[in-house]
Enzyme design. Structure first.
Site, PDB file in Angstrom:
ATOM      1  N   SER A 105      80.739   2.750  -0.650  1.00 52.72           N
ATOM      2  CA  SER A 105      81.202   2.160   0.790  1.00 52.72           C
ATOM      3  C   SER A 105      79.930   2.068   1.756  1.00 52.72           C
ATOM      4  CB  SER A 105      82.484   2.853   1.182  1.00 52.72           C
ATOM      5  OG  SER A 105      82.539   2.158   2.530  1.00 52.72           O
ATOM      6  N   GLU A 107      80.635   2.388   4.634  1.00 54.48           N
ATOM      7  CA  GLU A 107      80.856   3.800   5.548  1.00 54.48           C
ATOM      8  C   GLU A 107      80.069   4.859   5.332  1.00 54.48           C
ATOM      9  OE1 GLU A 107      83.378   4.210   7.989  1.00 54.48           O
ATOM     10  OE2 GLU A 107      82.936   1.863   8.060  1.00 54.48           O
ATOM     11  N   TYR A 129      86.722  10.195   4.968  1.00 53.50           N
ATOM     12  CA  TYR A 129      86.624   9.245   3.789  1.00 53.50           C
ATOM     13  C   TYR A 129      85.162   8.908   3.457  1.00 53.50           C
ATOM     14  CZ  TYR A 129      86.291   4.512   2.012  1.00 53.50           C
ATOM     15  OH  TYR A 129      86.022   3.353   1.123  1.00 53.50           O
TER      16      TYR A 129
HETATM   17  P1  GDR Z   1      86.779   0.072   7.912  1.00 49.43           P
HETATM   18  O1  GDR Z   1      87.866  -0.818   7.838  1.00 49.43           O
HETATM   19  O2  GDR Z   1      87.044   1.272   8.473  1.00 49.43           O
HETATM   20  O3  GDR Z   1      85.659  -0.385   8.431  1.00 49.43           O
HETATM   21  O4  GDR Z   1      86.710   0.387   6.317  1.00 49.43           O
HETATM   22  P2  GDR Z   1      89.004  -1.163   9.174  1.00 49.43           P
HETATM   23  O5  GDR Z   1      89.271  -2.760   9.178  1.00 49.43           O
HETATM   24  O6  GDR Z   1      90.029  -0.181   9.197  1.00 49.43           O
HETATM   25  O7  GDR Z   1      88.208  -0.946  10.571  1.00 49.43           O
HETATM   26  C1  GDR Z   1      87.060  -1.875  11.043  1.00 49.43           C
HETATM   27  C2  GDR Z   1      86.885  -1.595  12.289  1.00 49.43           C
HETATM   28  O8  GDR Z   1      87.699  -1.991  13.315  1.00 49.43           O
HETATM   29  C3  GDR Z   1      87.987  -0.929  14.387  1.00 49.43           C
HETATM   30  N1  GDR Z   1      89.397  -1.414  14.699  1.00 49.43           N
HETATM   31  C4  GDR Z   1      90.495  -1.108  14.338  1.00 49.43           C
HETATM   32  N2  GDR Z   1      90.801  -0.810  12.740  1.00 49.43           N
HETATM   33  C5  GDR Z   1      91.989  -0.944  12.475  1.00 49.43           C
HETATM   34  N3  GDR Z   1      92.227  -0.495  11.240  1.00 49.43           N
HETATM   35  N4  GDR Z   1      93.076  -0.930  13.340  1.00 49.43           N
HETATM   36  C6  GDR Z   1      93.042  -1.318  14.530  1.00 49.43           C
HETATM   37  O9  GDR Z   1      93.821  -1.596  15.431  1.00 49.43           O
HETATM   38  C7  GDR Z   1      91.532  -1.378  15.037  1.00 49.43           C
HETATM   39  N5  GDR Z   1      91.145  -1.639  16.388  1.00 49.43           N
HETATM   40  C8  GDR Z   1      89.678  -1.707  16.221  1.00 49.43           C
HETATM   41  C9  GDR Z   1      88.014   0.375  13.545  1.00 49.43           C
HETATM   42  O10 GDR Z   1      87.540   1.182  14.571  1.00 49.43           O
HETATM   43  C10 GDR Z   1      86.450   0.178  12.859  1.00 49.43           C
HETATM   44  O11 GDR Z   1      85.645   0.243  13.963  1.00 49.43           O
HETATM   45  C11 GDR Z   1      87.146  -0.736   5.355  1.00 49.43           C
HETATM   46  C12 GDR Z   1      87.992   0.030   4.316  1.00 49.43           C
HETATM   47  O12 GDR Z   1      88.308  -1.158   3.648  1.00 49.43           O
HETATM   48  C13 GDR Z   1      87.126   0.888   3.409  1.00 49.43           C
HETATM   49  O13 GDR Z   1      87.924   1.492   2.418  1.00 49.43           O
HETATM   50  C14 GDR Z   1      85.806   0.324   2.948  1.00 49.43           C
HETATM   51  O14 GDR Z   1      85.031   1.350   2.210  1.00 49.43           O
HETATM   52  C15 GDR Z   1      85.150  -0.355   4.124  1.00 49.43           C
HETATM   53  O15 GDR Z   1      85.804  -1.169   4.714  1.00 49.43           O
HETATM   54  C16 GDR Z   1      83.845  -0.957   3.603  1.00 49.43           C
END
Ligand code: GDR
Length: 327
Positions: A105, A107, A129
């Site tokens: 990933s 990440e 993670y």
């Molecule tokens: P990520 O995906 O952590 O990048 O991992 P996610 O969509 O959860 O978050 C992306 C960014 O958005 C910000 N964010 C929020 N995130 C979520 N989930 N909910 C919210 O309300 C929100 N508001 C802002 C987060 O802080 C973050 O910066 C995904 C997953 O699929 C992993 O398993 C994978 O490895 C990576 O993508 C590549």
């Protein structure tokens, strides 16, 4: 894989209520052979290998939600980290000719100070993670070198589609704005709107995963679009497609992570050179696909149609369900 004439086996965890909506949605439920297995149970992995006798394994199982890994660091380490070693050990015993794809990933880069990230960039994981994924990444490298196993890491940046889980930000936004546009909800609360991600279209990334395993030698490959956008850009674009004002979407501290990765942008030039892979779907197109699909689903649901889908039965949307009942 079915289109490529593979015989496909899939493993699933036993749950009292099965969760196969995506297989039904894609119309492939009857076309794959499902084997119960759990990545924390080596014996079940060994049984799955015997039953399927695979040529290729796409190891995608994980506790994949970064936010939840802060609440459950040990669980995440066990599933997302040690799970990979359990699989590698069973493959080593059963048949070292099996090719393995590991879902690494973006990440893993965390907040490392590099504008674009590629296979040579140092890692600086910033969540339980990401640390578990990095452990798996190195185990794949170790088994490749020490035991000559065809084990490959695909370092995938965020890849999205209408099949994305509801807790991830793209789908949370597409589902949220769809409901607002149809009068089923008033607002949507997100977390950090300043974070930037490199979002691509998942089906193209899956094709890239397959291409990696067709190579003579195992390696590490980045899949990305080379563009990053803020969550705010995502919200603006989604609201435009749904025809709602952006003021309906707000940010709330309770949705912030204890530590967030601020900017992820991938450099896929090695993958392009070696595999000929490149992303096709633009950010705008991706948001349009997701928002339009969620609007269409809620419209079908409002017409009383039954179809495999997650949002209408999620806890989050129970108030929409009760609202429908009282109408
Ligand atoms: P990520 O995906 O952590 O990048 O991992 P996610 O969509 O959860 O978050 C992306 C960014 O958005 C910000 N964010 C929020 N995130 C979520 N989930 N909910 C919210 O309300 C929100 N508001 C802002 C987060 O802080 C973050 O910066 C995904 C997953 O699929 C992993 O398993 C994978 O490895 C990576 O993508 C590549």
């Amino acid at each position: 894989m079915l289109e490529k004439k593979y015989k496909v086996f899939g493993t699933y965890r036993r749950l009292s209520t099965p969760n196969f909506w995506r297989l039904h949605y894609l119309g492939v439920y009857d076309k794959v052979t499902l084997i119960p297995a759990d990545i924390i149970d080596s014996r079940s992995i060994s049984e799955a290998l015997k039953k399927s006798n695979p040529d290729e394994i796409y190891h995608l199982s994980a506790q994949s939600f970064v936010g939840a890994s802060f609440d459950q660091p040990l669980y995440t380490s066990d599933i997302t980290g040690f799970g990979t070693v359990r699989l590698l050990e069973e493959v080593k015993k059963y048949n070292k000719e099996i090719k393995i794809y590991q879902a690494s990933s973006s990440e893993m880069y965390g907040n490392v100070n590099a504008k674009v990230k590629n296979e040579n960039t140092a890692f600086h994981p910033s969540s339980p993670y990401a640390i578990a994924k990095l452990y798996s990444y190195w185990m794949i490298n170790l088994y490749r070198e020490a035991y000559d196993i065809h084990a490959t890491n695909g370092i995938l940046f965020n890849h999205e589609s209408p099949l994305r889980g509801l807790e991830f930000v793209t789908r949370k936004v597409s589902n949220g704005v769809a409901k607002i546009s149809l009068g089923l909800s008033n607002n949507l609360k997100l977390g950090n709107l300043e974070a930037k991600r490199d979002w691509g279209y998942a089906p193209e990334y899956v094709e890239g995963m397959w291409m990696m395993l067709q190579q003579k030698n195992p390696d590490d490959y980045v899949l990305a679009t080379g563009e990053s956008h803020t969550i705010k850009d995502l919200v603006n674009e989604a609201c435009m497609v749904a025809g709602i004002p952006t003021s309906k979407v707000t940010s709330s501290k309770e949705n912030f992570r204890p530590f967030d990765v601020l900017d992820l942008k991938g450099d896929y030039s090695k993958t392009n050179k070696k595999l000929g892979w490149k992303p096709k779907t633009t950010f705008k197109k991706l948001v349009k696909i997701m928002v339009e699909e969620d609007i269409a689903r809620w419209q079908r649901w409002l017409r009383g149609e039954q179809f495999p889908w997650d949002a209408s039965t999620s806890g989050e949307d129970s108030h929409v369900l009760s609202r429908k009942k009282t109408k």
